[in-house]
Scaffold this motif. Structure first.
Motif, PDB file in Angstrom:
ATOM      1  N   GLU A   1      23.834 -67.127  13.482  1.00 15.16           N
ATOM      2  CA  GLU A   1      23.102 -67.646  12.336  1.00 15.16           C
ATOM      3  C   GLU A   1      23.900 -68.734  11.591  1.00 15.16           C
ATOM      4  N   TRP A   2      25.216 -68.515  11.452  1.00 14.48           N
ATOM      5  CA  TRP A   2      26.070 -69.471  10.729  1.00 14.48           C
ATOM      6  C   TRP A   2      26.245 -70.749  11.538  1.00 14.48           C
TER       7      TRP A   2
ATOM      8  N   LYS B   1      14.215 -77.656  17.884  1.00 17.86           N
ATOM      9  CA  LYS B   1      13.494 -77.005  16.786  1.00 17.86           C
ATOM     10  C   LYS B   1      13.248 -78.001  15.650  1.00 17.86           C
TER      11      LYS B   1
ATOM     12  N   THR C   1      16.437 -71.346  12.505  1.00 29.77           N
ATOM     13  CA  THR C   1      17.072 -70.027  12.354  1.00 29.77           C
ATOM     14  C   THR C   1      16.365 -68.955  13.196  1.00 29.77           C
ATOM     15  N   GLN C   2      15.232 -69.354  13.810  1.00 26.23           N
ATOM     16  CA  GLN C   2      14.541 -68.413  14.702  1.00 26.23           C
ATOM     17  C   GLN C   2      15.188 -68.351  16.090  1.00 26.23           C
TER      18      GLN C   2
ATOM     19  N   LYS D   1      17.381 -67.330  19.076  1.00 26.77           N
ATOM     20  CA  LYS D   1      18.000 -66.039  19.403  1.00 26.77           C
ATOM     21  C   LYS D   1      18.883 -66.203  20.647  1.00 26.77           C
TER      22      LYS D   1
ATOM     23  N   VAL E   1      18.884 -76.416  18.676  1.00 25.71           N
ATOM     24  CA  VAL E   1      18.686 -76.753  17.262  1.00 25.71           C
ATOM     25  C   VAL E   1      17.956 -78.093  17.146  1.00 25.71           C
TER      26      VAL E   1
ATOM     27  N   ILE F   1      24.044 -71.964  13.582  1.00 27.22           N
ATOM     28  CA  ILE F   1      22.780 -72.703  13.492  1.00 27.22           C
ATOM     29  C   ILE F   1      22.714 -73.461  12.161  1.00 27.22           C
ATOM     30  N   LYS F   2      23.050 -72.769  11.070  1.00 28.62           N
ATOM     31  CA  LYS F   2      23.010 -73.418   9.751  1.00 28.62           C
ATOM     32  C   LYS F   2      23.930 -74.640   9.708  1.00 28.62           C
TER      33      LYS F   2
ATOM     34  N   VAL G   1      22.367 -77.470  11.745  1.00 27.34           N
ATOM     35  CA  VAL G   1      21.225 -78.066  11.044  1.00 27.34           C
ATOM     36  C   VAL G   1      21.746 -79.112  10.040  1.00 27.34           C
TER      37      VAL G   1
ATOM     38  N   ASP H   1      11.464 -73.770  12.638  1.00 25.84           N
ATOM     39  CA  ASP H   1      12.618 -73.216  11.932  1.00 25.84           C
ATOM     40  C   ASP H   1      13.752 -72.875  12.912  1.00 25.84           C
TER      41      ASP H   1
END
Ligand SMILES: [Zn+2]
Length: 315
Positions: free
Chosen positions: A302-303, A274, A282-283, A285, A271, A305-306, A309, A280
């Protein structure tokens, strides 16, 4: 992972597989998509019976209670709650006040603040969208997930539902002394949550880790402190144990704690990179992780990563 000293028991439950881990300890490992949520277990220490966590489904908790009674012929004296998340708390009210509910000071505080707040939010949620999606969803697994979520929400919203909050708390740790075994409860700095509790039987080298361990699946970072978690895992690795009941996932060995720390280090690094590159996050994987992590179940990547961030942008 299989352990030659662990015995799978012939217990009928749609929610979990039951394992005898040692003389005193039993692990209830959630079946995929059963709606049980967190794993659980029970420990017979001679004169006392201890339940560890109460799952995220009242019927799973009923099965757990039945299993504990069947294999020990005892009624539970203590429940230990490992942390405040609802997928470990749903069965508390099945036990009357003759069962003491124990946890750390900070977990009780979280249940009384975050936990109560979440329940109020669940009560206000509009379920129509979920109910509609159940009518249109054709994928069997996704349907099951929606059904489980709806069952959970309807349970929480029903008039007679309550969470029985813990009535016995400790600051750093305590020991429950039984006639046959002693059980240690300990808490740590903020990791998966603030106030995570482990249940440890040193004599039998058994550890109930709560959600400090998600075995071979992405651990939920968003209620805790990722750096703190890595250091707590170091402390856990210093304990002498041969099998762990994780909060989520199959029975595990020490190796899974190292892998989990590796995941946390790598996702932090990915993270950061990026963000620094102006790309981004959220890309990201699962293929971006080390080989041994790529194949994990990753429903919450995904959660995570958010969450990271937000943490990194505010630091
Ligand atoms: Zn949790």
């Amino acid at each position: 992972m299989s352990f030659n000293f662990v015995k799978k028991l012939e217990f009928e439950s749609e929610f979990f597989d039951l394992y005898k881990l040692s003389d005193s300890a039993y692990g209830a490992i959630s079946k995929e998509n059963s709606g049980m949520g967190g794993n659980a277990g029970f420990i017979d220490i001679g004169d006392y019976l201890i339940i560890v966590d109460t799952t995220g489904h009242v019927n799973a908790a009923k099965d757990l209670k039945r299993a504990a009674n069947q294999y020990t012929q005892k009624e539970p004296n203590f429940i230990v709650i490992t942390h405040y998340h609802m997928d470990h708390l749903m069965g508390t009210s099945l036990f009357d006040i003759s069962t003491q509910i124990m946890t750390s000071d900070r977990t009780l505080k979280n249940i009384q603040t975050e936990g109560r707040k979440r329940i109020e939010e669940f009560k206000k949620m509009d379920l129509k969208e979920m109910e509609d999606s159940l009518n249109t969803e054709t994928d069997e697994e996704k349907r099951k997930d929606i059904e489980n979520d709806l069952f959970f929400l309807k349970t929480v919203r029903s008039d007679d539902f309550t969470v029985r909050e813990p009535n016995l708390t400790f600051k750093e740790g305590c020991v429950i002394h039984g006639t046959e075994k002693n059980v240690q409860l300990r808490t740590f700095k903020k990791a998966h949550t603030d106030g995570d509790v482990i249940v440890y039987i040193p004599e039998e080298k058994i550890l109930f880790a709560g959600d400090l361990l998600f075995a071979r699946r992405d651990p939920w970072l968003g209620s805790g402190d990722p750096e703190g978690w890595i250091s707590v895992n170091e402390e856990l690795l210093a304990l002498d144990f041969k099998v762990t009941v994780p909060g989520h996932g199959e029975l595990a060995s020490k190796e899974e704690f190292s892998l989990e720390s590796k995941y946390i280090k790598e996702i932090l690094e990915l993270v950061k990179k990026k963000i620094d590159a102006g790309e981004d996050p959220t890309q990201i994987k699962m293929e971006d992780f080390s080989k041994e992590i790529q194949s994990w179940k990753s429903p919450i990547l995904e959660w995570n990563i958010k969450f990271l961030v937000d943490v990194l942008k505010n630091s």
